[in-house]
Design a protein around this motif. Structure first.
Motif, PDB file in Angstrom:
ATOM      1  N   LYS A  64       0.831  -1.337   0.274  1.00 54.12           N
ATOM      2  CA  LYS A  64       0.223   0.012   0.111  1.00 54.12           C
ATOM      3  C   LYS A  64       0.738   1.271   0.067  1.00 54.12           C
ATOM      4  O   LYS A  64       0.374   2.384  -0.308  1.00 54.12           O
ATOM      5  N   LEU A  65       2.270   1.205   0.258  1.00 56.47           N
ATOM      6  CA  LEU A  65       2.769   2.399   0.482  1.00 56.47           C
ATOM      7  C   LEU A  65       3.997   2.451  -0.426  1.00 56.47           C
ATOM      8  O   LEU A  65       4.622   1.285  -0.624  1.00 56.47           O
ATOM      9  N   TYR A  66       4.412   3.454  -1.268  1.00 58.31           N
ATOM     10  CA  TYR A  66       5.415   3.599  -2.370  1.00 58.31           C
ATOM     11  C   TYR A  66       6.069   4.992  -1.919  1.00 58.31           C
ATOM     12  O   TYR A  66       5.590   5.929  -1.803  1.00 58.31           O
ATOM     13  N   HIS A  67       7.440   4.690  -2.158  1.00 60.16           N
ATOM     14  CA  HIS A  67       8.317   5.803  -2.257  1.00 60.16           C
ATOM     15  C   HIS A  67       7.969   6.418  -3.747  1.00 60.16           C
ATOM     16  O   HIS A  67       8.139   5.857  -4.802  1.00 60.16           O
ATOM     17  N   ILE A  68       8.114   7.807  -3.709  1.00 61.09           N
ATOM     18  CA  ILE A  68       7.994   8.583  -5.269  1.00 61.09           C
ATOM     19  C   ILE A  68       9.202   9.223  -5.399  1.00 61.09           C
ATOM     20  O   ILE A  68       9.905   9.119  -6.323  1.00 61.09           O
ATOM     21  N   GLY A  69       9.817   9.877  -4.498  1.00 65.95           N
ATOM     22  CA  GLY A  69      11.192  10.663  -4.542  1.00 65.95           C
ATOM     23  C   GLY A  69      11.747  10.437  -3.270  1.00 65.95           C
ATOM     24  O   GLY A  69      11.473   9.918  -2.417  1.00 65.95           O
ATOM     25  N   ASP A  70      12.721  11.303  -2.803  1.00 62.82           N
ATOM     26  CA  ASP A  70      13.419  11.328  -1.740  1.00 62.82           C
ATOM     27  C   ASP A  70      12.670  12.203  -0.685  1.00 62.82           C
ATOM     28  O   ASP A  70      12.657  11.721   0.624  1.00 62.82           O
ATOM     29  N   ASN A  71      11.599  12.823  -1.063  1.00 57.89           N
ATOM     30  CA  ASN A  71      10.726  13.693   0.070  1.00 57.89           C
ATOM     31  C   ASN A  71       9.414  13.338  -0.265  1.00 57.89           C
ATOM     32  O   ASN A  71       8.527  14.156   0.336  1.00 57.89           O
ATOM     33  N   MET A  72       9.131  12.113  -0.729  1.00 58.06           N
ATOM     34  CA  MET A  72       7.639  11.986  -1.059  1.00 58.06           C
ATOM     35  C   MET A  72       7.521  10.707  -0.983  1.00 58.06           C
ATOM     36  O   MET A  72       8.131   9.800  -1.386  1.00 58.06           O
ATOM     37  N   VAL A  73       6.262  10.103  -0.311  1.00 61.08           N
ATOM     38  CA  VAL A  73       5.625   8.956  -0.243  1.00 61.08           C
ATOM     39  C   VAL A  73       4.131   8.826  -0.347  1.00 61.08           C
ATOM     40  O   VAL A  73       3.577   9.708  -0.226  1.00 61.08           O
ATOM     41  N   LEU A  88       0.599   4.726 -12.569  1.00 62.08           N
ATOM     42  CA  LEU A  88       0.834   5.893 -12.124  1.00 62.08           C
ATOM     43  C   LEU A  88       2.062   6.313 -11.162  1.00 62.08           C
ATOM     44  O   LEU A  88       2.696   7.281 -11.342  1.00 62.08           O
ATOM     45  N   ILE A  89       2.399   5.380 -10.282  1.00 59.42           N
ATOM     46  CA  ILE A  89       3.576   5.503  -9.688  1.00 59.42           C
ATOM     47  C   ILE A  89       5.040   5.515 -10.437  1.00 59.42           C
ATOM     48  O   ILE A  89       5.674   6.569 -10.343  1.00 59.42           O
ATOM     49  N   ASN A  90       4.894   4.643 -11.355  1.00 56.86           N
ATOM     50  CA  ASN A  90       6.092   4.519 -12.349  1.00 56.86           C
ATOM     51  C   ASN A  90       6.196   6.081 -12.954  1.00 56.86           C
ATOM     52  O   ASN A  90       7.033   6.758 -13.038  1.00 56.86           O
ATOM     53  N   TYR A  91       4.992   6.529 -13.544  1.00 59.77           N
ATOM     54  CA  TYR A  91       4.761   7.907 -14.133  1.00 59.77           C
ATOM     55  C   TYR A  91       5.250   9.123 -13.214  1.00 59.77           C
ATOM     56  O   TYR A  91       6.190   9.863 -13.693  1.00 59.77           O
ATOM     57  N   ALA A  92       4.813   9.028 -12.120  1.00 58.19           N
ATOM     58  CA  ALA A  92       5.204   9.839 -10.834  1.00 58.19           C
ATOM     59  C   ALA A  92       6.621  10.092 -10.819  1.00 58.19           C
ATOM     60  O   ALA A  92       7.418  11.211 -10.812  1.00 58.19           O
ATOM     61  N   ARG A  93       7.312   8.879 -10.383  1.00 57.59           N
ATOM     62  CA  ARG A  93       8.691   8.747 -10.254  1.00 57.59           C
ATOM     63  C   ARG A  93       9.438   9.307 -11.574  1.00 57.59           C
ATOM     64  O   ARG A  93      10.447   9.917 -11.254  1.00 57.59           O
ATOM     65  N   GLN A 130      12.016  -5.970 -10.360  1.00 53.56           N
ATOM     66  CA  GLN A 130      11.827  -5.353 -11.634  1.00 53.56           C
ATOM     67  C   GLN A 130      11.217  -5.827 -12.641  1.00 53.56           C
ATOM     68  O   GLN A 130      10.462  -5.340 -13.539  1.00 53.56           O
ATOM     69  N   LEU A 131      11.835  -7.075 -13.230  1.00 53.50           N
ATOM     70  CA  LEU A 131      11.631  -7.701 -14.352  1.00 53.50           C
ATOM     71  C   LEU A 131      10.240  -8.088 -14.226  1.00 53.50           C
ATOM     72  O   LEU A 131       9.222  -8.016 -15.108  1.00 53.50           O
ATOM     73  N   VAL A 132       9.538  -8.668 -13.032  1.00 54.63           N
ATOM     74  CA  VAL A 132       8.266  -8.972 -12.865  1.00 54.63           C
ATOM     75  C   VAL A 132       7.403  -7.896 -13.056  1.00 54.63           C
ATOM     76  O   VAL A 132       6.220  -7.775 -13.687  1.00 54.63           O
ATOM     77  N   ARG A 133       7.642  -6.447 -12.583  1.00 58.61           N
ATOM     78  CA  ARG A 133       6.890  -5.323 -12.702  1.00 58.61           C
ATOM     79  C   ARG A 133       6.833  -5.138 -14.132  1.00 58.61           C
ATOM     80  O   ARG A 133       5.693  -4.609 -14.535  1.00 58.61           O
ATOM     81  N   ARG A 134       7.762  -5.050 -14.801  1.00 57.70           N
ATOM     82  CA  ARG A 134       7.756  -4.682 -16.367  1.00 57.70           C
ATOM     83  C   ARG A 134       6.754  -5.556 -16.823  1.00 57.70           C
ATOM     84  O   ARG A 134       5.898  -4.830 -17.748  1.00 57.70           O
ATOM     85  N   VAL A 135       6.584  -6.843 -16.806  1.00 57.02           N
ATOM     86  CA  VAL A 135       5.604  -7.618 -17.258  1.00 57.02           C
ATOM     87  C   VAL A 135       4.343  -7.315 -16.959  1.00 57.02           C
ATOM     88  O   VAL A 135       3.328  -7.242 -17.690  1.00 57.02           O
ATOM     89  N   CYS A 136       4.231  -7.017 -15.727  1.00 58.03           N
ATOM     90  CA  CYS A 136       3.019  -6.713 -15.135  1.00 58.03           C
ATOM     91  C   CYS A 136       2.398  -5.416 -15.815  1.00 58.03           C
ATOM     92  O   CYS A 136       0.894  -5.398 -15.901  1.00 58.03           O
ATOM     93  N   ASP A 137       3.111  -4.484 -15.841  1.00 56.67           N
ATOM     94  CA  ASP A 137       2.739  -3.118 -16.452  1.00 56.67           C
ATOM     95  C   ASP A 137       2.243  -3.527 -17.911  1.00 56.67           C
ATOM     96  O   ASP A 137       1.224  -2.694 -18.254  1.00 56.67           O
ATOM     97  N   LEU A 138       2.794  -4.373 -18.624  1.00 52.86           N
ATOM     98  CA  LEU A 138       2.340  -4.656 -19.921  1.00 52.86           C
ATOM     99  C   LEU A 138       1.111  -5.328 -19.659  1.00 52.86           C
ATOM    100  O   LEU A 138      -0.001  -4.693 -20.299  1.00 52.86           O
ATOM    101  N   LYS A 139       0.809  -5.893 -18.966  1.00 54.92           N
ATOM    102  CA  LYS A 139      -0.423  -6.786 -18.830  1.00 54.92           C
ATOM    103  C   LYS A 139      -1.638  -5.629 -18.206  1.00 54.92           C
ATOM    104  O   LYS A 139      -2.721  -5.933 -18.691  1.00 54.92           O
ATOM    105  N   GLN A 140      -1.299  -4.609 -17.547  1.00 52.42           N
ATOM    106  CA  GLN A 140      -2.362  -3.705 -16.918  1.00 52.42           C
ATOM    107  C   GLN A 140      -2.650  -3.140 -18.263  1.00 52.42           C
ATOM    108  O   GLN A 140      -4.000  -2.797 -18.215  1.00 52.42           O
ATOM    109  N   GLY A 141      -1.788  -2.469 -19.098  1.00 53.11           N
ATOM    110  CA  GLY A 141      -2.333  -1.754 -20.327  1.00 53.11           C
ATOM    111  C   GLY A 141      -3.292  -2.441 -20.912  1.00 53.11           C
ATOM    112  O   GLY A 141      -4.360  -2.046 -21.358  1.00 53.11           O
TER     113      GLY A 141
END
Lengths: 252, 252, 252, 252, 252, 252, 252
Positions: free
Chosen positions: D64-73, D86-91, E109-120
């Motif tokens: 449920k919790l993810y780092h986005i940058g050094d100052n953001m979670v 979306l988290i990928n995009y934000a990062r 990281q690898l698993v996540r890449r595949v999952c991002d494709l699946k999400q699309g």
């Protein structure tokens, strides 16, 4: 459900028909009639104007007849806005040819290019067919005077006399009875006036309701002349033809 | 099912009609009326403003009349937002021509370009027709003063007098009765005021409800002047016309 | 079937209406009201905040009023997320102009650009209209203080006073009765407070429920100042206005 | 037919609602709750894990919790796969800003970028809204500690305390009663534990069911520290809070 | 009408569900079961082959287990053709990482890449979700042995033991009862054989119906070895396990 | 409504099935049968021609068997036009590999590439699956003689003997009974003839109704020979096999 | 609902049929018949013209037979506009080959390219199949005289005699009875005339209703001649054949 075959150009009905193309033809049947006749020494195109109002600018507004190139003119029946797009296309294609080969594009080649464009609108999704039929009158060095008729499906044919639009069926049957191959341009004009006269509501043809174009050789200048007649010239043709036609109709 | 022909621009109905174009015309019938009259020495455009409120900024907000180029002005009936897009397009096209050939674009050529754009919106999927009709008043070296009318289908015509929008049918029949070709601009203005007066709800025309534009030659400067009148100027025209119109209507 | 005209922006209904645009307007009617009043020496925008919670960060979260450029501020009614997209667009357009011509973009030009974008979302397939109306308050060298109102259709108008959102109709009728052209900014603020007070549920206006922005000339610095008021400043205006308003409402 | 308004993001219903966005919110209501509280000296995020199994890898799998940058979670409620995108995009957005300007992206700017992306998925055809809400906790030089909440519509707000997901409504009402602005981070943690304890099924909070993150200044290193707590650390917080909470709840 | 929410990935149902994703999961429930167990010194993957025929080429045709990189192997349940596409993608992604950074890609990281494709494929129009679940067994320097499970929605989790496919629910409940963290690879293999034996129709497990893969450290070569067992090796495991299992099941 | 799951490749039915893929398989069941058998020293493919007419050009028109590369040949069942597209693709892929690595592409790699293409047509909108199954017979340095079977879903398998098309189920059951691993090519041919003889309508097999291909080592030239038999050669095989088969069927 | 399988090329029906392709074949059944016969020393194509009118330009308008290259000619049955597109494509493909390799493209290769294009229109969304069948007569160095028949599905076959269009079934059965492999071109022409005579409504074949083309070696020039006969030449063939046929039909 059985009627849904008519809603897309991309479906054949079970009988192998493309309803949208047939409906586009229906649109053309509401338009004014246009006809073309090939003579030994020229071609005549004549068309009935549907929108007539004394408020219309007479001189400038050709509604049914358009120049395509120096040796070609066409008559239109159907949606004018659709026709404009295709005429623009035809003019551009013709000019490109002229520029590349330094001579006028052969008529059939030009007609075919426009028809190929039309065909595409009957096969690809998200489009409707062009709601317009054409009569192309043209002259080229290879085949001389030629008259082509094309319709929304992208089909075209090479005719000696034909007509499109509202009353085209009755005019075509008149043509089959009366057309002779060895007439000259003057006789062709007279024939065009006669045919229009028989099919239009009121017998009295006027320069407000008729448009005329001819292609013939200007013997003096030694080259083809392709002109759309101005109201005054139309009146001359009409009066001349009607005085000639009188005895003809008596003979009939 | 039989009614589904009206939901897309890309379908012909079995009678060959494009319902979406007809519905767009319906949108225009709810708009205020606009009319244009060609005189010997100029053109007048007049339009009825539907949105009137004393809170509207009077000076700045033209609602129905727009400049297109130095020699052209147009009146609009229908969806204003759609009109903006087309007017932008027309201005851009006109400027490109001016830049390329160093002279104003001939009026019909400009009108045709806009109409070709409109046509596309009646033939391609995923689009609706532009819900707007135009009256273009313009002047060019070739054909002098000209008035074009165009509608959502992409058709256009060259008229001596015409009107668009809500009460256009009744104004058009008035025009057919009273228009004479040899009037001058002043008489044309008077005629415009008279026509609007007969069709608008309340007979008292005011600068809040009417917009006016004229194209004429400024004899002093020796060039065309194409101006949209300010409220004060409209009032002058109105009072002048109404005092003149009184005896006219008595004569009628 | 008859109701299917309302499911796409790309269909006109048989009456020529675009239902999706009307439904978008409905979305705006659920939003808090916003109003703008042009005075001799400035403009005031005021808006009602619908989401109020003591947990909201007071200082930072403007919900209804946004800067667009140095001389322009706007009030929003409708879907905030949609508004963000359009405000971003407006800011970018304004900055590009500033960078190109080294002066602030004229207000109407900027408003028009945003409206053209909005129009596109009412005409192309696979899109919905933006569910947001704007009041733009701005100043430029040409026309001075200006107030524009625009809606999801892409229409816009230049007003002396207008309002958008939930109770806009009743505020507009109040405006028609009480607006005078020669008021100054202070009186305009008072008028804004009065109008909001009459339409909001509870008469007690607070800095939690109201947002305020003004554009006026800072005489000292000799340039336009366009500011969104902080809660403390709003309170000052409110107390000042309400003490003034008391006698006024007695006079009424 | 009347229910078809809910099948596309590109249609407004007649009441101006976007049903697909509301359905996406429904998806979020099935997710575990997450909450955030701003204190004077930091922010705390806490979230309930729904998938709990002793077979899950405890150390590594933040649900449920993810780092986005050094100052953001951020805390997430809804479809995890959507959240990842979306988290990928934000990062990525945050890193690009960092690389360009050599400082951390201001929190609101980053939140807004993500929200603009979300908005697009509510307006364009062939897409569904992202089924996920976020709580962003961040710190920047301009506004210090900040807490943003955003939802599938692309709206966002700046809050002092808020919650998303399944039981968010009851937690929000608890917050409105008990939140005080001048608490420190330790008290905020205790408050978070208390709120979760009251809404979760079993009162016994464990490190298997709760995730915790804090942002605060590490006085020694003189910079912000933004950390997601490991199970052991969570246990410390829980035991500490529960022993403190005992007297508190007695006082209540 | 109420059932139309299940026909597109781009629609949420009113309860916030994506039916197409759930239907894809249904496709996976018809597939053979696969399971993975993390031990102290390695990971074991085991899978049930559904298509068994003595005409199948035994040596070459892995149906359920695939290498992804040197340190990673995965088990598949669902549509094999869909799985191929994703495995290709995973391999390419892994190779690009290896080439860029000169070390194996971290597993998550690898698993996540595949999952991002699946999400699309669950969010964009004109697509269906991938009808396949994965169990990824891998090892990297950061987190050691890891087991990830992912499904058509694009969600993934980090597990110590899990299973996918037809009988996964019953195997998962067996796992919750019997899994211990400190087992070694040999015990994990025995456990896998035992679990499969309890859920498959006939108790007699054969190398024709089972596939096996292990990741462990080859102490001699000092590096990870990730191998899919050949039929003969499977038989060895089976006979060894079954002789061991006898007493175990007696103790049970 | 419940039957609409079968109209698009992009929808799973509630049971997790892709109906369009199943319907494509149905198309294949109307096609002539094809079978392949791997022997110790070669592979044989045999297929039944459905379209037989003495007007067909016998020599040239392979209907069911196609070369893919020097070491590969395939048999086709289903829509021939679809097969052509895939065979073209396979040939191109094989040639590119040959050109890049200067050796024949390994069989499985080639088969997989074609299957990945097929899979795409079961997942993306606006497409239908390829209505064709393949039997690929090939030889490469790594795995020797191989026989792959693939179908419209994009699945493929490595078999010792298999069949596709109309009567494939009955042939497959014959194969399970009679296939032995250690047969030589000659015995495999005899077996193929026997299987076809048992399933085709009339027992008399002729070169007009059967196509044959073999892959084997030409000991003289020392390289693989992959040939599609001409009618005369087929006749030789048939007469040879039938004389051999007589005693076999007596033994049965 | 069960009938909706016939509305798109991208759906298989539950029986594995592509209805749109079958409907396109239906369109071809309304077209005039065309036939082709391979002789030892040439090929003959003959076709029935459906549109006959004395107003048609006889010399120029081939309706059913078209040159493709120097060694190839084809006959068409179905929508002429669709045929034009494919013939253009075939010509362009042939010319590109000629330009690249400096020899005529082998017949089958050319036919296959056109068929691959046709296949695409049966598999991709938003398109309809081409409503046209072809008979290609050609000659190349590899296989000599060849006759290919192709239809809207993209299938093609290599025949010694075949026919397409309206009465093709009855002609095909005549062919099966009477075709002999060792005829010469003259006998093939006679056979073509006889077959057409038996199937057309009126027995009297005229140059207005029949088109003829032959490919044979011009012994003098020593190269292939591929010509479409002019009306006069057709008449010669007809009279010659009919005088020969008389005794034949008596013998029958």
């Amino acid at each position: 459900m059985s009627r849904s075959y008519d809603s897309r150009t991309t479906i054949f009905s079970p009988e192998g028909r493309l309803y949208q193309v047939e409906y586009a033809l229906e649109a053309i049947n509401h338009a004014g009639v246009a006809l073309g006749i090939v003579a030994k020494d020229g071609i005549v195109l004549a068309a009935e104007k549907k929108v007539t109002s004394k408020l219309l600018e007479q001189e400038e507004s050709a509604e049914k007849l358009y120049h395509i190139g120096d040796n070609m003119v066409c008559a239109v029946a159907g949606l004018t806005a659709d026709a404009n797009i295709l005429i623009n296309y035809a003019r551009r294609v013709g000019q490109q040819y002229l520029q590349t080969f330094n001579e006028e594009m052969p008529c059939e080649q030009l007609v075919r290019r426009v028809c190929d464009l039309k065909q595409g609108y009957t096969q690809y999704g998200g489009l409707r067919p062009f709601g317009v039929s054409f009569l192309y009158a043209g002259w080229d060095h290879i085949h001389g005077y030629q008259l082509f008729q094309s319709n929304p499906s992208g089909n075209y044919g090479n005719w000696q006399a034909n007509s499109i639009g509202g009353n085209s069926t009755s005019i075509q049957s008149l043509m089959r009875q009366e057309y002779k191959e060895d007439i000259n341009l003057e006789e062709a004009c007279a024939m065009a006036v006669k045919f229009l006269g028989k099919t239009l509501d009121n017998n009295s043809l006027t320069d407000e309701k008729i448009e005329f174009a001819t292609i013939s050789k200007d013997e003096e200048k030694g080259r083809m002349v392709c002109k759309i007649l101005r109201p005054k010239e139309i009146n001359e043709v009409l009066t001349k033809c009607q005085s000639d036609a009188q005895p003809q109709s008596e003979r009939a």
